[in-house]
Design a protein around this motif. Structure first.
Motif, PDB file in Angstrom:
ATOM      1  N   ARG A  33       5.141  -0.370  -8.341  1.00 22.37           N
ATOM      2  CA  ARG A  33       6.115   0.231  -7.415  1.00 22.37           C
ATOM      3  C   ARG A  33       6.507   1.638  -7.793  1.00 22.37           C
ATOM      4  NH1 ARG A  33      10.692  -4.213  -5.836  1.00 22.37           N
ATOM      5  NH2 ARG A  33       9.621  -5.896  -6.930  1.00 22.37           N
ATOM      6  N   GLU A  34       6.169   2.050  -8.998  1.00 22.33           N
ATOM      7  CA  GLU A  34       6.524   3.406  -9.433  1.00 22.33           C
ATOM      8  C   GLU A  34       5.300   4.124  -9.984  1.00 22.33           C
ATOM      9  OE1 GLU A  34       9.834   3.318 -12.160  1.00 22.33           O
ATOM     10  OE2 GLU A  34      10.783   1.732 -11.010  1.00 22.33           O
ATOM     11  N   PRO A  35       4.280   4.292  -9.155  1.00 22.96           N
ATOM     12  CA  PRO A  35       3.074   4.954  -9.660  1.00 22.96           C
ATOM     13  C   PRO A  35       3.316   6.446  -9.891  1.00 22.96           C
ATOM     14  CG  PRO A  35       2.878   4.583  -7.301  1.00 22.96           C
ATOM     15  CD  PRO A  35       4.154   3.913  -7.730  1.00 22.96           C
ATOM     16  N   PRO A  36       2.556   7.071 -10.786  1.00 22.40           N
ATOM     17  CA  PRO A  36       2.685   8.518 -11.025  1.00 22.40           C
ATOM     18  C   PRO A  36       2.018   9.282  -9.896  1.00 22.40           C
ATOM     19  CG  PRO A  36       0.914   7.622 -12.352  1.00 22.40           C
ATOM     20  CD  PRO A  36       1.542   6.454 -11.650  1.00 22.40           C
ATOM     21  N   TYR A  37       2.610   9.173  -8.715  1.00 24.53           N
ATOM     22  CA  TYR A  37       1.982   9.705  -7.509  1.00 24.53           C
ATOM     23  C   TYR A  37       2.353  11.173  -7.284  1.00 24.53           C
ATOM     24  CZ  TYR A  37       1.103  10.349  -2.498  1.00 24.53           C
ATOM     25  OH  TYR A  37       0.695  10.842  -1.285  1.00 24.53           O
ATOM     26  N   GLY A  38       3.654  11.454  -7.242  1.00 26.22           N
ATOM     27  CA  GLY A  38       4.074  12.819  -6.907  1.00 26.22           C
ATOM     28  C   GLY A  38       4.243  13.741  -8.106  1.00 26.22           C
ATOM     29  N   VAL A  39       4.243  13.178  -9.296  1.00 28.24           N
ATOM     30  CA  VAL A  39       4.435  13.971 -10.511  1.00 28.24           C
ATOM     31  C   VAL A  39       3.330  15.026 -10.610  1.00 28.24           C
ATOM     32  CG1 VAL A  39       3.103  12.306 -11.898  1.00 28.24           C
ATOM     33  CG2 VAL A  39       4.756  13.784 -13.023  1.00 28.24           C
ATOM     34  N   LYS A  40       3.669  16.190 -11.168  1.00 28.27           N
ATOM     35  CA  LYS A  40       2.665  17.249 -11.306  1.00 28.27           C
ATOM     36  C   LYS A  40       1.501  16.739 -12.153  1.00 28.27           C
ATOM     37  CE  LYS A  40       1.941  22.009 -11.346  1.00 28.27           C
ATOM     38  NZ  LYS A  40       0.829  21.816 -10.443  1.00 28.27           N
ATOM     39  N   GLY A  41       0.295  16.893 -11.618  1.00 25.44           N
ATOM     40  CA  GLY A  41      -0.875  16.378 -12.327  1.00 25.44           C
ATOM     41  C   GLY A  41      -1.162  14.927 -11.998  1.00 25.44           C
ATOM     42  N   GLY A  42      -0.418  14.354 -11.049  1.00 26.86           N
ATOM     43  CA  GLY A  42      -0.553  12.941 -10.710  1.00 26.86           C
ATOM     44  C   GLY A  42      -1.529  12.679  -9.574  1.00 26.86           C
TER      45      GLY A  42
ATOM     46  N   ILE B 213       0.815  -1.219   0.000  1.00 31.46           N
ATOM     47  CA  ILE B 213       0.000   0.000   0.000  1.00 31.46           C
ATOM     48  C   ILE B 213       0.854   1.278   0.000  1.00 31.46           C
ATOM     49  CG2 ILE B 213      -2.028  -1.062   1.085  1.00 31.46           C
ATOM     50  CD1 ILE B 213      -0.974   0.030   3.788  1.00 31.46           C
ATOM     51  N   PRO B 214       1.797   1.402  -0.945  1.00 33.71           N
ATOM     52  CA  PRO B 214       2.704   2.569  -0.910  1.00 33.71           C
ATOM     53  C   PRO B 214       1.980   3.910  -0.979  1.00 33.71           C
ATOM     54  CG  PRO B 214       2.905   1.369  -2.994  1.00 33.71           C
ATOM     55  CD  PRO B 214       2.112   0.505  -2.070  1.00 33.71           C
ATOM     56  N   MET B 215       0.956   4.017  -1.806  1.00 31.29           N
ATOM     57  CA  MET B 215       0.294   5.327  -1.932  1.00 31.29           C
ATOM     58  C   MET B 215      -0.513   5.661  -0.681  1.00 31.29           C
ATOM     59  SD  MET B 215      -0.654   5.878  -5.938  1.00 31.29           S
ATOM     60  CE  MET B 215      -1.175   4.256  -6.489  1.00 31.29           C
ATOM     61  N   VAL B 216      -1.077   4.629  -0.038  1.00 29.99           N
ATOM     62  CA  VAL B 216      -1.815   4.870   1.209  1.00 29.99           C
ATOM     63  C   VAL B 216      -0.857   5.438   2.247  1.00 29.99           C
ATOM     64  CG1 VAL B 216      -3.220   3.824   3.030  1.00 29.99           C
ATOM     65  CG2 VAL B 216      -3.323   2.905   0.688  1.00 29.99           C
ATOM     66  N   ARG B 217       0.315   4.828   2.360  1.00 26.54           N
ATOM     67  CA  ARG B 217       1.287   5.265   3.376  1.00 26.54           C
ATOM     68  C   ARG B 217       1.772   6.684   3.097  1.00 26.54           C
ATOM     69  NH1 ARG B 217       3.466  -0.315   3.780  1.00 26.54           N
ATOM     70  NH2 ARG B 217       2.460  -1.132   5.661  1.00 26.54           N
ATOM     71  N   ALA B 218       2.130   6.955   1.854  1.00 27.00           N
ATOM     72  CA  ALA B 218       2.634   8.293   1.523  1.00 27.00           C
ATOM     73  C   ALA B 218       1.557   9.341   1.771  1.00 27.00           C
ATOM     74  CB  ALA B 218       3.095   8.329   0.063  1.00 27.00           C
ATOM     75  N   TRP B 219       0.340   9.039   1.335  1.00 29.27           N
ATOM     76  CA  TRP B 219      -0.761   9.998   1.487  1.00 29.27           C
ATOM     77  C   TRP B 219      -1.043  10.255   2.963  1.00 29.27           C
ATOM     78  CZ3 TRP B 219      -3.180  13.803  -0.664  1.00 29.27           C
ATOM     79  CH2 TRP B 219      -4.415  14.214  -0.169  1.00 29.27           C
ATOM     80  N   GLU B 220      -1.076   9.191   3.756  1.00 25.79           N
ATOM     81  CA  GLU B 220      -1.405   9.370   5.170  1.00 25.79           C
ATOM     82  C   GLU B 220      -0.304  10.103   5.921  1.00 25.79           C
ATOM     83  OE1 GLU B 220      -3.009   5.604   6.500  1.00 25.79           O
ATOM     84  OE2 GLU B 220      -4.953   6.161   5.625  1.00 25.79           O
ATOM     85  N   ALA B 221       0.920  10.026   5.407  1.00 26.21           N
ATOM     86  CA  ALA B 221       2.015  10.778   6.026  1.00 26.21           C
ATOM     87  C   ALA B 221       2.065  12.209   5.486  1.00 26.21           C
ATOM     88  CB  ALA B 221       3.340  10.064   5.753  1.00 26.21           C
ATOM     89  N   GLY B 222       1.160  12.538   4.582  1.00 26.46           N
ATOM     90  CA  GLY B 222       1.106  13.899   4.042  1.00 26.46           C
ATOM     91  C   GLY B 222       2.213  14.199   3.047  1.00 26.46           C
ATOM     92  N   ARG B 223       2.809  13.147   2.501  1.00 29.33           N
ATOM     93  CA  ARG B 223       3.934  13.325   1.567  1.00 29.33           C
ATOM     94  C   ARG B 223       3.465  13.237   0.129  1.00 29.33           C
ATOM     95  NH1 ARG B 223       6.391   8.910   2.009  1.00 29.33           N
ATOM     96  NH2 ARG B 223       5.945   8.268   4.132  1.00 29.33           N
ATOM     97  N   ASP B 224       4.151  14.012  -0.750  1.00 32.61           N
ATOM     98  CA  ASP B 224       3.838  13.876  -2.172  1.00 32.61           C
ATOM     99  C   ASP B 224       4.902  13.031  -2.879  1.00 32.61           C
ATOM    100  OD1 ASP B 224       5.987  15.569  -2.352  1.00 32.61           O
ATOM    101  OD2 ASP B 224       4.977  17.090  -3.561  1.00 32.61           O
ATOM    102  N   TRP B 225       5.633  12.264  -2.090  1.00 33.50           N
ATOM    103  CA  TRP B 225       6.559  11.306  -2.714  1.00 33.50           C
ATOM    104  C   TRP B 225       6.514   9.990  -1.952  1.00 33.50           C
ATOM    105  CZ3 TRP B 225       8.174  14.864   0.810  1.00 33.50           C
ATOM    106  CH2 TRP B 225       9.054  14.442   1.802  1.00 33.50           C
ATOM    107  N   ILE B 226       6.866   8.921  -2.649  1.00 34.18           N
ATOM    108  CA  ILE B 226       6.850   7.587  -2.043  1.00 34.18           C
ATOM    109  C   ILE B 226       8.264   7.225  -1.636  1.00 34.18           C
ATOM    110  CG2 ILE B 226       6.487   5.129  -2.559  1.00 34.18           C
ATOM    111  CD1 ILE B 226       4.134   6.002  -4.320  1.00 34.18           C
TER     112      ILE B 226
END
Ligand SMILES: *Cc1c(COP(=O)(O)O)cnc(C)c1O
Ligand SMILES: [Zn+2]
Length: 424
Positions: free
Chosen positions: A305-314, A269-282
């Motif tokens: 493992r490399e979702p377009p999570y923190g990229v602008k517009g991601g 759950i990488p995106m869940v963890r990053a989001w809950e920590a308030g981070r825009d990067w994994i």
């Protein structure tokens, strides 16, 4: 703007014409987005998803009758105590006119991507997949004759079937997981004549997936308040946000952005963890023991493992803009929520769709949504059992089987190049 659409970079706002362009010409890392001339969506009398051709980055349609279908749920909505639940279903369900024979919304990406390449680009498409994307592109290849090179983990090769004989698929399997397939795919894309499909960077994939938001909104008669989807790359979430922006611009469906409620499958759950920590990067720590974690989930299409999570517009921007949320569902939660859905609505689900249903159950239990408001539940795949009754399934035989950790040596390169030359 004379053209039907233009592309624009979300980093530097440079507008430009489409040449199957995946990146900003000024080399920004931001995503590129489509801007359509028609601000109001005019539904066309075309089959399947091409009803929404106004907001697809293609000039022509394919004669394929496969698109999302939406309806207002009664039985499952009652179980959960939801007043206005719209189910948008991408898969096979003839009783509800669901006719995506490969049973997932990846076909909504594959159809416009294949067309966009034919119209605006060149070369043979290369796709790396955990299974669903590969199957979708193989099917579109089988129905259109467009050649594709598909890389999948060896143990998922049995997920690659089509309902018509596929004569132009170069299937390459590798011992390993989805990430290994992506890595090998990247190397294969350097072979001359091969064009990477581009993943989340491909506007045809995003706008194709966005038709689920269009379809659900039309069924509801308005933009939903909440949008639920299980995510691996999150491309569908980004697409839903972009489609909602267009619908707001249309003016007839409301002005409120649907909140994105996105879910992943525990323990990966990488995106869940990053989001809950308030981070825009994994971070690496967001996916401890990634290999075992990926092997342990029931929905491995959600293990990017490399979702377009923190990229602008991601994904991060989409969650912020819509005041969204992330959920983590265990295999057990997914299984029991999926079973409840199947019992009440009458169709079998892709394991990823079951994760999404579990997140909706959590949302109701934890009061993270108002049950009186309008929910769009994106059932991203299903009908596998149902399609087997009605359609033939042709297995695709691998052209090459590569061992774990394989990289492209000259011999392998040469074999693939030979296939490409004979199919170009
Ligand atoms: C790929 C897939 C997803 C996740 O899609 P994203 O690209 O992460 O938006 C969800 N459900 C199914 C059935 C899929 O095949
Ligand atoms: Zn730019």
């Amino acid at each position: 703007m004379d053209d039907k659409y233009r592309l624009q970079c979300l980093g530097c706002w440079l507008p430009f014409d489409d040449h199957y362009t995946l990146e900003c010409p000024a080399q920004c890392t931001a995503l590129v987005r489509t801007y359509y001339r028609n601000r109001q969506l005019d539904i066309k009398d075309l089959p399947g998803m091409f009803r929404y051709i106004d907001w697809l980055p293609v000039e022509h349609s394919l004669p394929l009758d496969a698109g999302p279908v939406s309806y207002r749920s009664e039985a499952f909505a009652r179980e959960l105590g939801l007043e206005h639940l719209i189910v948008t279903f991408s898969g096979y369900w003839p009783e509800r006119k669901g006719n995506i024979l490969t049973c997932s919304f990846k076909e909504l990406e594959a159809q416009p991507t294949v067309l966009r390449l034919r119209e605006k680009g060149s070369g043979i498409l290369q796709i790396a997949s955990a299974g669903n994307t590969g199957r979708a592109f193989c099917q579109v290849s089988a129905l259109t004759g467009m050649p594709v090179v598909v890389v999948v983990p060896a143990e998922n090769a049995d997920r690659l079937w089509t309902t018509e004989e596929a004569g132009s698929v170069c299937l390459i399997t590798i011992e390993g997981d989805y990430t290994d397939a992506i890595q090998l795919g990247r190397e294969i894309a350097t072979i001359p004549g091969i064009t990477p499909e581009g993943g989340a960077r491909n506007v045809a994939r995003r706008d194709g997936m966005g038709t689920t938001m269009l379809d659900g909104t039309l069924a509801a008669g308005r933009l939903p308040d909440y949008y639920f989807q299980a995510v691996g790359s999150g491309t569908g979430g980004i697409a839903a946000w972009e489609a909602a922006e267009r619908l707001i611009g249309d003016g007839r469906f409301g002005t409120h952005r649907p909140e994105l409620h996105l879910s992943q499958n525990v323990p990966f759950i990488p995106m869940v963890r990053a989001w809950e920590a308030g981070r825009d990067w994994i971070r690496h720590e967001d996916m401890p023991d990634a290999r075992q974690a990926i092997a342990a989930v029931s929905a491995d299409v959600l293990t990017n493992r490399e979702p377009p999570y923190g990229v602008k517009g991601g994904v991060y921007d989409a969650l912020v803009a819509t005041r969204g949320r992330m959920y983590a569902a265990t295999n057990d939660e997914a299984r029991s929520a999926g079973a409840l859905f199947t019992e009440t609505e009458g169709i079998d689900l892709d394991p990823a769709a079951a994760v999404c249903v579990a997140s909706l159950v959590q949302a109701v239990e934890r009061d993270t949504i108002d049950t009186g408001r309008c929910v769009l539940l994106n059932i991203t795949g299903g009908g596998y059992e149902r399609v087997r009754e009605d359609h033939e399934q042709h297995r695709i035989e691998p052209f090459l089987r590569l061992p774990a950790g394989a990289s492209l040596d000259d011999a392998v390169r040469h074999e693939i190049a030979g296939w490409v030359a004979s199919h170009a």
